[in-house]
Design a protein around this motif. Sequence first.
Motif, PDB file in Angstrom:
ATOM      1  N   ASP A   1       0.822  -1.214   0.000  1.00 38.05           N
ATOM      2  CA  ASP A   1       0.000   0.000   0.000  1.00 38.05           C
ATOM      3  C   ASP A   1       0.859   1.268   0.000  1.00 38.05           C
ATOM      4  O   ASP A   1       0.381   2.342   0.386  1.00 38.05           O
ATOM      5  CB  ASP A   1      -0.931   0.017   1.216  1.00 38.05           C
ATOM      6  CG  ASP A   1      -1.940  -1.109   1.187  1.00 38.05           C
ATOM      7  OD1 ASP A   1      -2.375  -1.487   0.082  1.00 38.05           O
ATOM      8  OD2 ASP A   1      -2.303  -1.624   2.268  1.00 38.05           O
TER       9      ASP A   1
ATOM     10  N   GLN B   1      -8.442   4.633  -0.537  1.00 39.26           N
ATOM     11  CA  GLN B   1      -8.236   3.348  -1.193  1.00 39.26           C
ATOM     12  C   GLN B   1      -9.562   2.601  -1.346  1.00 39.26           C
ATOM     13  O   GLN B   1      -9.852   2.018  -2.394  1.00 39.26           O
ATOM     14  CB  GLN B   1      -7.231   2.524  -0.385  1.00 39.26           C
ATOM     15  CG  GLN B   1      -6.715   1.285  -1.096  1.00 39.26           C
ATOM     16  CD  GLN B   1      -5.666   0.561  -0.272  1.00 39.26           C
ATOM     17  OE1 GLN B   1      -5.590   0.748   0.953  1.00 39.26           O
ATOM     18  NE2 GLN B   1      -4.855  -0.250  -0.918  1.00 39.26           N
TER      19      GLN B   1
ATOM     20  N   TYR C   1      -3.195   5.556  -3.978  1.00 39.58           N
ATOM     21  CA  TYR C   1      -2.718   4.249  -3.525  1.00 39.58           C
ATOM     22  C   TYR C   1      -2.310   3.391  -4.716  1.00 39.58           C
ATOM     23  O   TYR C   1      -2.730   3.650  -5.848  1.00 39.58           O
ATOM     24  CB  TYR C   1      -3.824   3.538  -2.743  1.00 39.58           C
ATOM     25  CG  TYR C   1      -4.021   4.058  -1.343  1.00 39.58           C
ATOM     26  CD1 TYR C   1      -3.418   3.425  -0.258  1.00 39.58           C
ATOM     27  CD2 TYR C   1      -4.807   5.171  -1.102  1.00 39.58           C
ATOM     28  CE1 TYR C   1      -3.599   3.898   1.037  1.00 39.58           C
ATOM     29  CE2 TYR C   1      -4.997   5.651   0.193  1.00 39.58           C
ATOM     30  CZ  TYR C   1      -4.388   5.007   1.248  1.00 39.58           C
ATOM     31  OH  TYR C   1      -4.574   5.480   2.525  1.00 39.58           O
TER      32      TYR C   1
END
Length: 599
Positions: A89, A240, A501
Motif C-alpha cells: 500500500d 483506497q 494508492y
Amino acid sequence: MGHLNLPASKRTPRQWRLLDLVSAAFFGIVILFFLLVFTPLGDSMAASGRQALLLSTTADPRQRHRLVALVELGQHQQPIEACPADAVDHMPCEDPRRNSQLSRDMNFYRERHCPLPEETPLCLIPPPDGYKIPVQWPDSLVKIWHSNMPHNKIAERKGHQGWMTLDGPHFIFPGGGTMFPDGAIQYIEKLGQYIHIGDGVLRTALDMGCGVASFGGYLLAKDIIAMSFAPRDSHKSQIQFALERGIPAFSLMLGTRRLPFPAFSFDLVHCSRCLIPFTAYNATYFLEVDRVLRPGGYLVISGPPVQWPNQDKEWADLQGVARALCYELTAVDGNTAVWKKPAGDSCLPNQNEYGLELCDESDDSNDAWYVKLKKCMSRTSSVKGEYAVEMIPKWPERLTKAPARATLMRNGVDVFEADTRRWARRVAYYKNSLHLKLGTSAVRNIMDMNAFFGGFAAALNSDPVWVMNVVPSRKPSTLSVIYDRGLIGVYHDWCEPFSTYPRSYDFIHVTGIESLIKHPSTGKNRCNLVDLLVEMDRILRPEGTVVIRDSPEVIEKIGRIAHNVRWTASVHEKEPESHGRETVLVAAKNFWKLPSASN
C-alpha cells in the motif's frame, strides 16, 4: 610452495585441529551447495539477496543511476525487482514513517512530501496476498473484496454509522456516513430541497474529508461528479476503499498549500463532518474554499460547528466570515447549513474583524501546484465571459461547448473544437480497431496523464467510466477548461509520484509521454522514463491497460522499459485520419504475485 606431508604418528595436536577445521569447512560447503540448488531455501536466500542488492542500489545513487541507464538501453534482461511484501500500500509522498517527523502546524505533516528519486527504491509494488481482480461497477459501489485491502479498522469503528461492514469475503457499503447514517440517498434528497440536484445546473463537486466517498458515489446517479478527497490519517485506507468502489477520489490534505485545482472549478463544495477549521488563521481555509468554488455555487457544511453543542462561538464566526464575503445563508436544517456564493465581483469584502481583502491583481488564482495558501479573496473579474453557475450551459451541453476560459489560449475555441473531434475519432479507433476494453465492465477508473482540454475523457462520456484528467504543472494551465466542461482533474508534476494508492486505475492513457519529463524551456530531461513507468505500474491494477502515444523513437524506448516492468506490450499504427509521426503502444500489466513464504 608444496604442502608438507607428515606421517600420522608425527602430527601435532595443533595440526589435527587444523585438519578437522578444513574438513568441516569442506563438508559444510558441500551441504550448503545441495541446499541452495535442490531445496526451496535456495530460492528464499536468493530472493533475500536480490532485495538486499535492490536496497543497496537505492542507497548508492550511482548504482541506481546505472541500473536506470541499463533498463533504458534494454540491456537489463530481468524484470525490475519486486518491492517487499510490506510495501503493498506504499504511497511515496504520503509515507507516515517519513512525514511523522515533520511539523504539525496547519497539518503540514499530512501534506505531500516526496522523497528524492535517489531515495526511492526502484522496485515494483506487489499486490497483497489473496488479491483478486476487483468487483466490477456498479456492483462495486456496494461491495468489494476484503482480501484486496484487508484493513478492518474503519469497519470496526464506523460500521454503526453505515460506512462499511465486513461480510464474509466482502466489505459491504450501506451508503452511510457520520452525518447521514441512514444513507447518502436520503441525505442527497434532503439537500435537493435547497440546491439544484439532478437538473444539470450543478455538475462538478468537491467533497472534503470524504470518508469512503459514499456521498460522491451516490451523486453520480444525479449526473454530478464529485472529486472526493481525504488525507492519509488514522483512517488510512478511506481513499483506497473509495477507488476500489469505482468512485472518483484523491489523497489530499488542506493544510498549508492551495488545493491542486484551478480557481472557480466546483459548482458545489461539500463538507460532512470534515472538521476543517474554516475560520482559523484569519479564515484562510474558507478563502481557499472560496477560490475553488464557482461564482453562484453552493457551499454545504454538515456537522460541527453548525448548531453544534458547545460550539456557539465557532458557529457564529463561520456565519460572520461567510457574511463578510457576501455568501447568502439559504438554509439551516438541523446541523446542515447551505450557502450560495455571489455570482460576481459586485460584492467586495466588507470592513470586517477578520481583515479579509481582495488578492493583489498580480495573483494568479489558477496557480495551485505547491503554492502557499493566501489570506486574500480571489478576484472573479480576472476571468472574462460566462462561467458562473446558472450562466454556463447545463450538463451535458457544457461538455461540448467551448467555455469562455478556452479563449485565454490563442485561437482557443478553434483548438477546443478540433481537439474534441480528434478524440472522438481516436477513441472510436481504440474501440473498433485496437479492441481495447473501453466501454466494457472491465474498465471503470481511468487516468489521462496529459489531458490538455479533456478531449479523451469527453469522448468516453457515454461509457460507465470516470476519468482523472491530469494537467502537468509545467504545461499551459488548461485544467479550468476541463472543469468548465463538467469534467474533473488535478495539477501534477510527473517527476514526482501521484497522490494515490497502488492499484487505483484500470486504464492509463498518455499522449506525448516524453514531454512530461522534459523542461519546457531547455528541453532537457528533469527525470527519467524508467521511474515514470514504475510509478505508472504502481497505480495500475493487475491486468490493467496502458495506452501511450508518442513518436516512434520514444515508443521504442517505452517498449524496452515495458518488459522490465512486467508489461506485455504491442505497437500499432495511429488511426488513419490523424497526421503526424505518432505510433501507439498498448500494454497490459501482468498479474504477478510474490512467491509464497511456504515455497
